[in-house]
Design a protein around this motif. Structure first.
Motif, PDB file in Angstrom:
ATOM      1  N   GLU A 195       1.573  -6.038  18.485  1.00 53.23           N
ATOM      2  CA  GLU A 195       1.695  -4.794  17.731  1.00 53.23           C
ATOM      3  C   GLU A 195       0.365  -4.050  17.751  1.00 53.23           C
ATOM      4  OE1 GLU A 195       3.223  -3.349  13.350  1.00 53.23           O
ATOM      5  OE2 GLU A 195       1.973  -5.157  13.429  1.00 53.23           O
ATOM      6  N   PHE A 196       0.417  -2.787  18.125  1.00 55.06           N
ATOM      7  CA  PHE A 196      -0.753  -1.914  18.057  1.00 55.06           C
ATOM      8  C   PHE A 196      -0.618  -1.068  16.791  1.00 55.06           C
ATOM      9  CE2 PHE A 196      -2.261   2.477  19.498  1.00 55.06           C
ATOM     10  CZ  PHE A 196      -3.548   2.274  19.036  1.00 55.06           C
ATOM     11  N   GLY A 197      -1.420  -1.406  15.762  1.00 54.05           N
ATOM     12  CA  GLY A 197      -1.388  -0.639  14.522  1.00 54.05           C
ATOM     13  C   GLY A 197      -0.707  -1.368  13.382  1.00 54.05           C
ATOM     14  N   THR A 198      -1.449  -2.241  12.689  1.00 53.68           N
ATOM     15  CA  THR A 198      -0.882  -2.992  11.568  1.00 53.68           C
ATOM     16  C   THR A 198      -0.661  -2.109  10.348  1.00 53.68           C
ATOM     17  OG1 THR A 198      -2.268  -4.861  12.279  1.00 53.68           O
ATOM     18  CG2 THR A 198      -1.182  -5.048  10.132  1.00 53.68           C
ATOM     19  N   SER A 199      -1.621  -1.249  10.049  1.00 51.21           N
ATOM     20  CA  SER A 199      -1.679  -0.519   8.785  1.00 51.21           C
ATOM     21  C   SER A 199      -1.593  -1.531   7.637  1.00 51.21           C
ATOM     22  CB  SER A 199      -0.596   0.554   8.699  1.00 51.21           C
ATOM     23  OG  SER A 199      -0.825   1.402   7.578  1.00 51.21           O
ATOM     24  N   PHE A 200      -0.702  -1.315   6.666  1.00 52.71           N
ATOM     25  CA  PHE A 200      -0.588  -2.260   5.553  1.00 52.71           C
ATOM     26  C   PHE A 200       0.403  -3.382   5.838  1.00 52.71           C
ATOM     27  CE2 PHE A 200      -2.606   1.278   3.375  1.00 52.71           C
ATOM     28  CZ  PHE A 200      -3.473   0.640   2.511  1.00 52.71           C
ATOM     29  N   GLY A 201       1.059  -3.342   6.999  1.00 48.30           N
ATOM     30  CA  GLY A 201       1.856  -4.483   7.418  1.00 48.30           C
ATOM     31  C   GLY A 201       3.355  -4.368   7.249  1.00 48.30           C
ATOM     32  N   ILE A 202       3.879  -3.161   7.024  1.00 50.71           N
ATOM     33  CA  ILE A 202       5.329  -3.019   6.873  1.00 50.71           C
ATOM     34  C   ILE A 202       6.051  -3.416   8.154  1.00 50.71           C
ATOM     35  CG2 ILE A 202       7.187  -1.323   6.620  1.00 50.71           C
ATOM     36  CD1 ILE A 202       5.535   0.095   4.530  1.00 50.71           C
ATOM     37  N   SER A 203       5.652  -2.833   9.274  1.00 50.35           N
ATOM     38  CA  SER A 203       6.303  -3.182  10.539  1.00 50.35           C
ATOM     39  C   SER A 203       6.052  -4.638  10.898  1.00 50.35           C
ATOM     40  CB  SER A 203       5.821  -2.263  11.661  1.00 50.35           C
ATOM     41  OG  SER A 203       4.405  -2.241  11.730  1.00 50.35           O
ATOM     42  N   THR A 204       4.844  -5.120  10.616  1.00 51.01           N
ATOM     43  CA  THR A 204       4.488  -6.505  10.945  1.00 51.01           C
ATOM     44  C   THR A 204       5.392  -7.496  10.227  1.00 51.01           C
ATOM     45  OG1 THR A 204       2.216  -5.662  10.901  1.00 51.01           O
ATOM     46  CG2 THR A 204       2.505  -8.000  11.330  1.00 51.01           C
ATOM     47  N   LEU A 205       5.722  -7.198   8.975  1.00 53.91           N
ATOM     48  CA  LEU A 205       6.621  -8.083   8.233  1.00 53.91           C
ATOM     49  C   LEU A 205       7.997  -8.156   8.888  1.00 53.91           C
ATOM     50  CD1 LEU A 205       5.906  -7.370   4.446  1.00 53.91           C
ATOM     51  CD2 LEU A 205       5.262  -9.380   5.790  1.00 53.91           C
ATOM     52  N   THR A 253      -2.944  -5.561  15.590  1.00 60.74           N
ATOM     53  CA  THR A 253      -4.290  -5.007  15.696  1.00 60.74           C
ATOM     54  C   THR A 253      -4.494  -3.928  14.636  1.00 60.74           C
ATOM     55  OG1 THR A 253      -3.666  -3.234  17.234  1.00 60.74           O
ATOM     56  CG2 THR A 253      -4.225  -5.372  18.189  1.00 60.74           C
ATOM     57  N   GLU A 254      -5.703  -3.863  14.083  1.00 58.79           N
ATOM     58  CA  GLU A 254      -5.986  -2.860  13.055  1.00 58.79           C
ATOM     59  C   GLU A 254      -7.468  -2.496  13.068  1.00 58.79           C
ATOM     60  OE1 GLU A 254      -5.997  -0.065  10.583  1.00 58.79           O
ATOM     61  OE2 GLU A 254      -4.070  -0.966  11.110  1.00 58.79           O
ATOM     62  N   LEU A 255      -7.742  -1.187  13.040  1.00 59.69           N
ATOM     63  CA  LEU A 255      -9.114  -0.691  13.017  1.00 59.69           C
ATOM     64  C   LEU A 255      -9.717  -0.709  11.614  1.00 59.69           C
ATOM     65  CD1 LEU A 255      -9.431   2.437  15.369  1.00 59.69           C
ATOM     66  CD2 LEU A 255     -10.964   0.473  15.269  1.00 59.69           C
ATOM     67  N   SER A 256      -8.901  -0.481  10.598  1.00 55.16           N
ATOM     68  CA  SER A 256      -9.403  -0.404   9.227  1.00 55.16           C
ATOM     69  C   SER A 256      -9.545  -1.793   8.628  1.00 55.16           C
ATOM     70  CB  SER A 256      -8.462   0.432   8.361  1.00 55.16           C
ATOM     71  OG  SER A 256      -8.769   0.289   6.992  1.00 55.16           O
ATOM     72  N   ALA A 257     -10.761  -2.177   8.284  1.00 51.74           N
ATOM     73  CA  ALA A 257     -10.984  -3.486   7.664  1.00 51.74           C
ATOM     74  C   ALA A 257     -10.275  -3.582   6.322  1.00 51.74           C
ATOM     75  CB  ALA A 257     -12.485  -3.724   7.487  1.00 51.74           C
ATOM     76  N   ALA A 258     -10.221  -2.473   5.576  1.00 53.14           N
ATOM     77  CA  ALA A 258      -9.559  -2.477   4.272  1.00 53.14           C
ATOM     78  C   ALA A 258      -8.060  -2.725   4.426  1.00 53.14           C
ATOM     79  CB  ALA A 258      -9.803  -1.154   3.557  1.00 53.14           C
ATOM     80  N   LYS A 259      -7.449  -2.070   5.403  1.00 52.24           N
ATOM     81  CA  LYS A 259      -6.022  -2.278   5.621  1.00 52.24           C
ATOM     82  C   LYS A 259      -5.738  -3.693   6.119  1.00 52.24           C
ATOM     83  CE  LYS A 259      -4.264   2.398   6.455  1.00 52.24           C
ATOM     84  NZ  LYS A 259      -3.627   3.304   7.435  1.00 52.24           N
ATOM     85  N   ALA A 260      -6.574  -4.184   7.005  1.00 54.52           N
ATOM     86  CA  ALA A 260      -6.378  -5.544   7.516  1.00 54.52           C
ATOM     87  C   ALA A 260      -6.449  -6.564   6.382  1.00 54.52           C
ATOM     88  CB  ALA A 260      -7.423  -5.861   8.582  1.00 54.52           C
ATOM     89  N   ALA A 261      -7.394  -6.378   5.469  1.00 61.14           N
ATOM     90  CA  ALA A 261      -7.527  -7.304   4.336  1.00 61.14           C
ATOM     91  C   ALA A 261      -6.301  -7.235   3.436  1.00 61.14           C
ATOM     92  CB  ALA A 261      -8.788  -6.984   3.546  1.00 61.14           C
ATOM     93  N   ALA A 262      -5.818  -6.017   3.160  1.00 62.87           N
ATOM     94  CA  ALA A 262      -4.630  -5.857   2.318  1.00 62.87           C
ATOM     95  C   ALA A 262      -3.406  -6.470   2.992  1.00 62.87           C
ATOM     96  CB  ALA A 262      -4.396  -4.378   2.027  1.00 62.87           C
ATOM     97  N   ALA A 263      -3.281  -6.266   4.304  1.00 61.03           N
ATOM     98  CA  ALA A 263      -2.140  -6.824   5.033  1.00 61.03           C
ATOM     99  C   ALA A 263      -2.169  -8.346   5.008  1.00 61.03           C
ATOM    100  CB  ALA A 263      -2.146  -6.309   6.469  1.00 61.03           C
ATOM    101  N   ARG A 264      -3.338  -8.935   5.186  1.00 59.50           N
ATOM    102  CA  ARG A 264      -3.431 -10.399   5.155  1.00 59.50           C
ATOM    103  C   ARG A 264      -2.994 -10.949   3.797  1.00 59.50           C
ATOM    104  NH1 ARG A 264      -8.408  -9.516   8.210  1.00 59.50           N
ATOM    105  NH2 ARG A 264      -8.128 -10.284  10.350  1.00 59.50           N
ATOM    106  N   ARG A 265      -3.369 -10.269   2.713  1.00 60.24           N
ATOM    107  CA  ARG A 265      -2.941 -10.716   1.389  1.00 60.24           C
ATOM    108  C   ARG A 265      -1.413 -10.676   1.278  1.00 60.24           C
ATOM    109  NH1 ARG A 265      -7.568  -7.638  -0.127  1.00 60.24           N
ATOM    110  NH2 ARG A 265      -6.278  -5.829  -0.685  1.00 60.24           N
ATOM    111  N   THR A 266      -0.823  -9.632   1.816  1.00 58.74           N
ATOM    112  CA  THR A 266       0.637  -9.520   1.770  1.00 58.74           C
ATOM    113  C   THR A 266       1.309 -10.590   2.620  1.00 58.74           C
ATOM    114  OG1 THR A 266       0.509  -7.133   1.380  1.00 58.74           O
ATOM    115  CG2 THR A 266       2.585  -7.985   2.239  1.00 58.74           C
ATOM    116  N   PHE A 267       0.744 -10.868   3.779  1.00 58.62           N
ATOM    117  CA  PHE A 267       1.338 -11.883   4.644  1.00 58.62           C
ATOM    118  C   PHE A 267       1.298 -13.267   3.979  1.00 58.62           C
ATOM    119  CE2 PHE A 267      -0.276  -9.073   8.347  1.00 58.62           C
ATOM    120  CZ  PHE A 267       0.750  -8.170   8.119  1.00 58.62           C
ATOM    121  N   THR A 268       0.203 -13.543   3.279  1.00 54.07           N
ATOM    122  CA  THR A 268       0.112 -14.805   2.543  1.00 54.07           C
ATOM    123  C   THR A 268       1.121 -14.832   1.401  1.00 54.07           C
ATOM    124  OG1 THR A 268      -2.237 -15.021   3.080  1.00 54.07           O
ATOM    125  CG2 THR A 268      -1.431 -16.286   1.201  1.00 54.07           C
TER     126      THR A 268
END
Length: 220
Positions: free
Chosen positions: A82-92, A109-124
């Protein structure tokens, strides 16, 4: 025996519902971000755009997510890129399908460190973190370092980078691989669409009419 659908897992359904609700505020958030961002005559680069839009969801639609889930269930890919995680809606949606297939992984993949961190919390939170790897940084760099095939590709990052990312991945696309790009109505996606719709470039492409449109291209 009841068939398994991880999208109906209360943890996943709750997270998606919450994120879609927040995404409904994207227009107001975008206006606020643009007003606060320093004005410049020069266009923003990918990292600057990512930093400026760190609060903006820019999600796929709910129908688009279900379409992705169904495609993954049908073709059983070993590696979803996936190119573009954002907050992880599509990733889920991608990871839920991989979970229900019983095999595979998602590399996002994600350019924004803030979004990547938020997405990881959601995935957990949803219990899907074991299936998902987020690569932080420019996808043109991070994906170049990943070995192996790309068996399903979702392109939903900055639209002007979709074609360069596709070209980067092409040596790893076997015949029959599906590549999906979101938001066909956006002007910045035009070079990508021109490329995949040209038979000389080795794709059979069709536009699927869901929300802003998804381009589904099969590598021939």
């Amino acid at each position: 025996m009841t068939p398994t659908n991880t999208l109906e897992d209360p943890r996943v359904a709750s997270a998606l519902d919450r994120m879609f609700r927040h995404a409904e505020e994207d227009e107001a958030t975008s206006r606020r971000v643009r007003a606060a961002w320093p004005q410049s005559s020069a266009p923003l680069g990918p990292q600057e755009q990512a930093d400026a839009n760190a609060e903006v969801y820019m999600p796929i639609s709910a129908q688009g997510g279900r379409l992705l889930y169904n495609l993954i269930r049908a073709i059983l890919p070993a590696t979803v890129v996936e190119f573009g995680t954002s907050f992880g809606i599509s990733t889920l949606h991608l990871a839920a399908a991989v979970r229900d297939n019983g095999t595979g992984r998602v590399i996002s993949t994600e350019l924004s460190a803030a979004k990547a961190a938020a997405a990881r919390r959601t995935f957990t939170e949803t219990g899907l973190d074991d299936l998902i790897t987020i690569l932080e940084g420019d996808a043109r760099d991070t994906l170049a370092a990943v070995a192996g095939s790309a068996d399903f590709v979702l392109l939903d990052g900055w639209k002007d980078l979709c074609l360069p990312v596709l070209r980067l991945l092409e040596p790893r696309l076997a015949p029959g691989t599906l590549v999906v790009a979101d938001d066909v109505d956006l002007e910045d996606l035009a070079p990508y669409l021109g490329y995949v719709r040209d038979p000389r470039n080795g794709y059979q492409s069709v536009t699927f009419p869901v929300e802003d449109g998804m381009e589904i291209s099969c590598r021939l």
